[in-house]
Design a protein around this motif. Sequence first.
Motif, PDB file in Angstrom:
ATOM      1  N   GLN A   1      -3.052  -4.959   3.975  1.00 17.57           N
ATOM      2  CA  GLN A   1      -4.175  -4.840   3.050  1.00 17.57           C
ATOM      3  C   GLN A   1      -4.559  -3.374   2.863  1.00 17.57           C
ATOM      4  O   GLN A   1      -4.305  -2.528   3.735  1.00 17.57           O
ATOM      5  N   ALA A   2      -5.182  -3.095   1.745  1.00 18.77           N
ATOM      6  CA  ALA A   2      -5.671  -1.744   1.484  1.00 18.77           C
ATOM      7  C   ALA A   2      -6.566  -1.285   2.636  1.00 18.77           C
ATOM      8  O   ALA A   2      -7.389  -2.065   3.140  1.00 18.77           O
TER       9      ALA A   2
ATOM     10  N   SER B   1      -0.470  13.508  -2.750  1.00 22.13           N
ATOM     11  CA  SER B   1      -1.039  12.160  -2.830  1.00 22.13           C
ATOM     12  C   SER B   1      -1.193  11.486  -1.468  1.00 22.13           C
ATOM     13  O   SER B   1      -1.897  10.476  -1.355  1.00 22.13           O
ATOM     14  N   VAL B   2      -0.528  12.024  -0.437  1.00 24.37           N
ATOM     15  CA  VAL B   2      -0.576  11.375   0.876  1.00 24.37           C
ATOM     16  C   VAL B   2      -1.196  12.256   1.950  1.00 24.37           C
ATOM     17  O   VAL B   2      -1.380  11.805   3.088  1.00 24.37           O
ATOM     18  N   LYS B   3      -1.532  13.483   1.616  1.00 24.00           N
ATOM     19  CA  LYS B   3      -2.106  14.384   2.618  1.00 24.00           C
ATOM     20  C   LYS B   3      -3.384  13.794   3.207  1.00 24.00           C
ATOM     21  O   LYS B   3      -4.224  13.273   2.500  1.00 24.00           O
TER      22      LYS B   3
ATOM     23  N   PRO C   1      -3.085   0.546  -2.654  1.00 21.55           N
ATOM     24  CA  PRO C   1      -2.112  -0.234  -3.443  1.00 21.55           C
ATOM     25  C   PRO C   1      -1.047   0.646  -4.101  1.00 21.55           C
ATOM     26  O   PRO C   1       0.114   0.223  -4.231  1.00 21.55           O
ATOM     27  N   GLU C   2      -1.407   1.863  -4.477  1.00 20.16           N
ATOM     28  CA  GLU C   2      -0.438   2.742  -5.119  1.00 20.16           C
ATOM     29  C   GLU C   2       0.616   3.290  -4.156  1.00 20.16           C
ATOM     30  O   GLU C   2       1.557   3.966  -4.568  1.00 20.16           O
TER      31      GLU C   2
ATOM     32  N   THR D   1       4.269  -2.983   1.087  1.00 20.44           N
ATOM     33  CA  THR D   1       3.445  -3.604   0.063  1.00 20.44           C
ATOM     34  C   THR D   1       1.996  -3.563   0.516  1.00 20.44           C
ATOM     35  O   THR D   1       1.669  -4.060   1.598  1.00 20.44           O
ATOM     36  N   VAL D   2       1.151  -2.959  -0.315  1.00 18.95           N
ATOM     37  CA  VAL D   2      -0.268  -2.830   0.011  1.00 18.95           C
ATOM     38  C   VAL D   2      -1.055  -3.662  -0.989  1.00 18.95           C
ATOM     39  O   VAL D   2      -1.016  -3.405  -2.188  1.00 18.95           O
ATOM     40  N   SER D   3      -1.742  -4.645  -0.482  1.00  9.78           N
ATOM     41  CA  SER D   3      -2.521  -5.520  -1.353  1.00  9.78           C
ATOM     42  C   SER D   3      -3.952  -5.013  -1.468  1.00  9.78           C
ATOM     43  O   SER D   3      -4.507  -4.446  -0.524  1.00  9.78           O
ATOM     44  N   SER D   4      -4.544  -5.260  -2.633  1.00  6.81           N
ATOM     45  CA  SER D   4      -5.923  -4.782  -2.872  1.00  6.81           C
ATOM     46  C   SER D   4      -6.946  -5.805  -2.430  1.00  6.81           C
ATOM     47  O   SER D   4      -6.625  -6.935  -2.118  1.00  6.81           O
TER      48      SER D   4
END
Length: 121
Positions: free
Chosen positions: A12-13, A61-63, A86-87, A118-121
């Motif tokens: 999950q997010a 984007s990941v820092k 999610p992104e 996979t990251v779900s919102s």
Amino acid sequence: VQLQASGGGLVQAGGSLRLSCAASERTFPSYAVGWFRQAPGKEREFVSGISWSGSTAYADSVKGRLTISRDNAKNTAYLQMNNLKPEDTAVYYCAARRVGISYYASDFGSWGQGTLVTVSS
């Protein structure tokens, strides 16, 4: 060098995952490692890299959320992923090259098979 990526899954997010990249060769400590990801319909993009000496680099984007590390005694590199969004959903690949960190996938000659996050919102 042969690489095997693992550790992906559904989360999950806001959750966390740790990806691993296991190498087949004892010379792995002399390699730089990169993590890339590819989302559906998108090009493969740089996520993070670590040199043989432990220098690191991250995509903007990941820092602050992802941390790359390596354990040369285990011939393994890791990508700790926290506060996932999610992104961040993509197939994640690890890659290795003998010279230093590179942001370009074309600079890497050795690739793992990819692991799906996979990251779900």
